[in-house]
Motif scaffolding. Structure first.
Motif, PDB file in Angstrom:
ATOM      1  N   PHE A  39       0.949  -1.205  -0.136  1.00 28.77           N
ATOM      2  CA  PHE A  39       0.010   0.073  -0.129  1.00 28.77           C
ATOM      3  C   PHE A  39       0.915   1.320   0.163  1.00 28.77           C
ATOM      4  CE2 PHE A  39      -3.009  -3.103   1.648  1.00 28.77           C
ATOM      5  CZ  PHE A  39      -4.153  -2.888   1.000  1.00 28.77           C
ATOM      6  N   LYS A  40       0.122   2.373  -0.534  1.00 32.55           N
ATOM      7  CA  LYS A  40       1.111   3.608  -0.425  1.00 32.55           C
ATOM      8  C   LYS A  40       0.377   4.727   0.758  1.00 32.55           C
ATOM      9  CE  LYS A  40      -1.435   5.589  -4.252  1.00 32.55           C
ATOM     10  NZ  LYS A  40      -1.305   6.422  -5.559  1.00 32.55           N
ATOM     11  N   TYR A  41       0.826   5.765   1.051  1.00 28.89           N
ATOM     12  CA  TYR A  41       0.087   6.523   1.803  1.00 28.89           C
ATOM     13  C   TYR A  41      -0.652   7.474   0.906  1.00 28.89           C
ATOM     14  CZ  TYR A  41       2.946   5.449   5.871  1.00 28.89           C
ATOM     15  OH  TYR A  41       3.514   4.569   7.289  1.00 28.89           O
ATOM     16  N   PRO A  42      -1.834   7.891   1.441  1.00 34.69           N
ATOM     17  CA  PRO A  42      -2.345   7.474   2.727  1.00 34.69           C
ATOM     18  C   PRO A  42      -3.047   5.904   2.713  1.00 34.69           C
ATOM     19  CG  PRO A  42      -3.864   8.987   1.528  1.00 34.69           C
ATOM     20  CD  PRO A  42      -2.643   8.891   0.877  1.00 34.69           C
ATOM     21  N   ILE A  58       2.578  -4.456   9.233  1.00 38.53           N
ATOM     22  CA  ILE A  58       3.986  -4.197   9.598  1.00 38.53           C
ATOM     23  C   ILE A  58       4.120  -2.846  10.052  1.00 38.53           C
ATOM     24  CG2 ILE A  58       6.200  -4.298   8.871  1.00 38.53           C
ATOM     25  CD1 ILE A  58       5.460  -6.214   6.505  1.00 38.53           C
ATOM     26  N   PHE A  59       4.729  -2.516  11.229  1.00 36.39           N
ATOM     27  CA  PHE A  59       4.659  -1.398  11.816  1.00 36.39           C
ATOM     28  C   PHE A  59       5.852  -0.268  11.727  1.00 36.39           C
ATOM     29  CE2 PHE A  59       2.051  -4.546  14.184  1.00 36.39           C
ATOM     30  CZ  PHE A  59       0.909  -3.781  14.186  1.00 36.39           C
ATOM     31  N   HIS A  60       6.882  -0.920  10.962  1.00 31.30           N
ATOM     32  CA  HIS A  60       8.092   0.073  10.789  1.00 31.30           C
ATOM     33  C   HIS A  60       7.852   0.313   9.141  1.00 31.30           C
ATOM     34  CE1 HIS A  60       9.512  -4.229  10.608  1.00 31.30           C
ATOM     35  NE2 HIS A  60      10.197  -4.147   9.449  1.00 31.30           N
ATOM     36  N   ASP A  61       8.284   1.378   8.816  1.00 28.78           N
ATOM     37  CA  ASP A  61       8.210   1.776   7.411  1.00 28.78           C
ATOM     38  C   ASP A  61       9.561   1.226   6.762  1.00 28.78           C
ATOM     39  OD1 ASP A  61       5.817   2.795   7.273  1.00 28.78           O
ATOM     40  OD2 ASP A  61       6.213   4.832   7.227  1.00 28.78           O
ATOM     41  N   ALA A  62       9.766   1.230   5.561  1.00 28.88           N
ATOM     42  CA  ALA A  62      10.997   0.976   4.867  1.00 28.88           C
ATOM     43  C   ALA A  62      11.580   1.759   4.170  1.00 28.88           C
ATOM     44  CB  ALA A  62      10.509  -0.233   3.617  1.00 28.88           C
ATOM     45  N   LYS A  63      12.977   1.467   3.775  1.00 24.44           N
ATOM     46  CA  LYS A  63      13.918   2.515   3.063  1.00 24.44           C
ATOM     47  C   LYS A  63      13.544   2.637   1.589  1.00 24.44           C
ATOM     48  CE  LYS A  63      17.708   2.772   5.799  1.00 24.44           C
ATOM     49  NZ  LYS A  63      19.337   2.576   5.964  1.00 24.44           N
ATOM     50  N   ARG A 109       8.811   4.531   3.366  1.00 20.62           N
ATOM     51  CA  ARG A 109       7.933   3.944   2.521  1.00 20.62           C
ATOM     52  C   ARG A 109       7.029   3.078   3.443  1.00 20.62           C
ATOM     53  NH1 ARG A 109      10.679   0.996  -2.348  1.00 20.62           N
ATOM     54  NH2 ARG A 109      12.066   0.204  -0.573  1.00 20.62           N
ATOM     55  N   PRO A 110       5.694   3.155   3.158  1.00 22.99           N
ATOM     56  CA  PRO A 110       4.810   2.210   3.955  1.00 22.99           C
ATOM     57  C   PRO A 110       5.138   0.870   3.517  1.00 22.99           C
ATOM     58  CG  PRO A 110       3.490   3.137   2.190  1.00 22.99           C
ATOM     59  CD  PRO A 110       4.825   3.863   2.145  1.00 22.99           C
ATOM     60  N   THR A 111       4.749  -0.048   4.623  1.00 23.53           N
ATOM     61  CA  THR A 111       5.185  -1.574   4.618  1.00 23.53           C
ATOM     62  C   THR A 111       3.867  -2.300   4.554  1.00 23.53           C
ATOM     63  OG1 THR A 111       5.549  -1.459   6.927  1.00 23.53           O
ATOM     64  CG2 THR A 111       7.218  -1.625   5.462  1.00 23.53           C
ATOM     65  N   PRO A 112       2.734  -1.968   5.094  1.00 23.32           N
ATOM     66  CA  PRO A 112       1.442  -2.683   4.931  1.00 23.32           C
ATOM     67  C   PRO A 112       1.221  -3.357   3.506  1.00 23.32           C
ATOM     68  CG  PRO A 112       0.975  -1.004   6.492  1.00 23.32           C
ATOM     69  CD  PRO A 112       2.231  -0.700   5.520  1.00 23.32           C
TER      70      PRO A 112
END
Length: 248
Positions: A81-84, A243-248, A135-138
């Motif tokens: 997924f992307k934000y939002p 997933i609760f952390h975002d990615a590089k 970058r969002p990780t869900p």
């Protein structure tokens, strides 16, 4: 057909917080600490599961599309997924994090890890973004017959939250067969232990991403965990991963 999560169908932040608070978090914590995973039954309704699953072909919701076979991850595909994020997922991510952060911090104390996680998810994301992880990780995963997910760990940068949640969106035995969630635990100087988690539609499983503490005769030690999905035999299986952390 373009089906959106309409405002009246979305899960507000307060509603998500109330929903999450109804679970027995002492029991969930005990299961996580003893088994490395815990089932959160009926976290999503049947309608909510269908709403999320129908987002899969709608590219406007996603930042990337991964075919597992191209990378040696298994066979199947998923989209980040992307934000939002869709409000339902964003609200659940925000509501689940504080409960899991308490467990994560207690684990780090037991494993002599200095890192402590802030109480609120927004503050943790600020730390991720300050470290270049923006970058969002869900993600939303889709499997068809013959697909599977190799054992792996979802670590996307130097800052990784040690617990994660996956929610089964499809109904076992009706929408698909096979495709069980699998967790393996590598214990020092011992053979690996396997946990097969049976989920129903709407059930979530919270699990350790990398390590968990185990009490031994000479004190507490760390065991290494990996998770995956067994081969889907028939039908189509959708899962959403939080997933609760975002990615590089």
């Amino acid at each position: 057909m373009n089906i959106q999560l309409r405002p009246k169908e979305a899960l507000s932040a307060q509603a998500a917080k109330s929903r999450v608070a109804k679970y027995d978090w002492v029991e969930i914590s005990e299961d996580l600490s003893s088994q490395g995973c815990a089932v959160i039954e009926r976290l999503l309704s049947q309608d909510e599961c269908r709403q999320v699953a129908t987002l899969y072909p709608q590219e406007e919701h996603f930042r990337s599309h991964v075919h597992m076979a191209r990378h040696g991850f298994g066979k199947g595909e998923y989209r980040y997924f992307k934000y939002p994020l869709p409000e339902l997922l964003s609200s659940l991510r925000t509501a689940l994090y504080p409960r899991l952060a308490v467990i994560a911090n207690e684990w780090n104390v037991r494993m002599n890890i200095d890192r402590r996680y802030p109480a609120q998810h927004a503050d943790f994301l600020k730390e991720c973004h300050a470290g270049g992880q923006t970058r969002p990780t869900p993600l939303l995963l889709q499997y068809v017959p013959g697909d599977f997910n190799c054992l792996h760990q979802d670590l996307y940068g130097d800052l990784a939250f040690p617990l994660q949640v996956a929610i089964l969106l499809s109904e076992p035995g009706k929408d698909f067969t096979g495709g069980e969630f699998v967790l393996t635990e590598q214990r020092p100087r011992m053979q690996s232990r396997v946990e097969v988690v049976q989920l129903r539609q709407g059930d979530a499983v919270a699990f350790a991403v990398h390590n968990r503490p185990v009490k031994g005769t000479k004190g507490t030690y760390r065991v290494n965990l990996r998770h995956g999905v067994s081969r889907v035999r028939t039908g189509m299986r959708h899962t959403v991963g939080i997933i609760f952390h975002d990615a590089k």
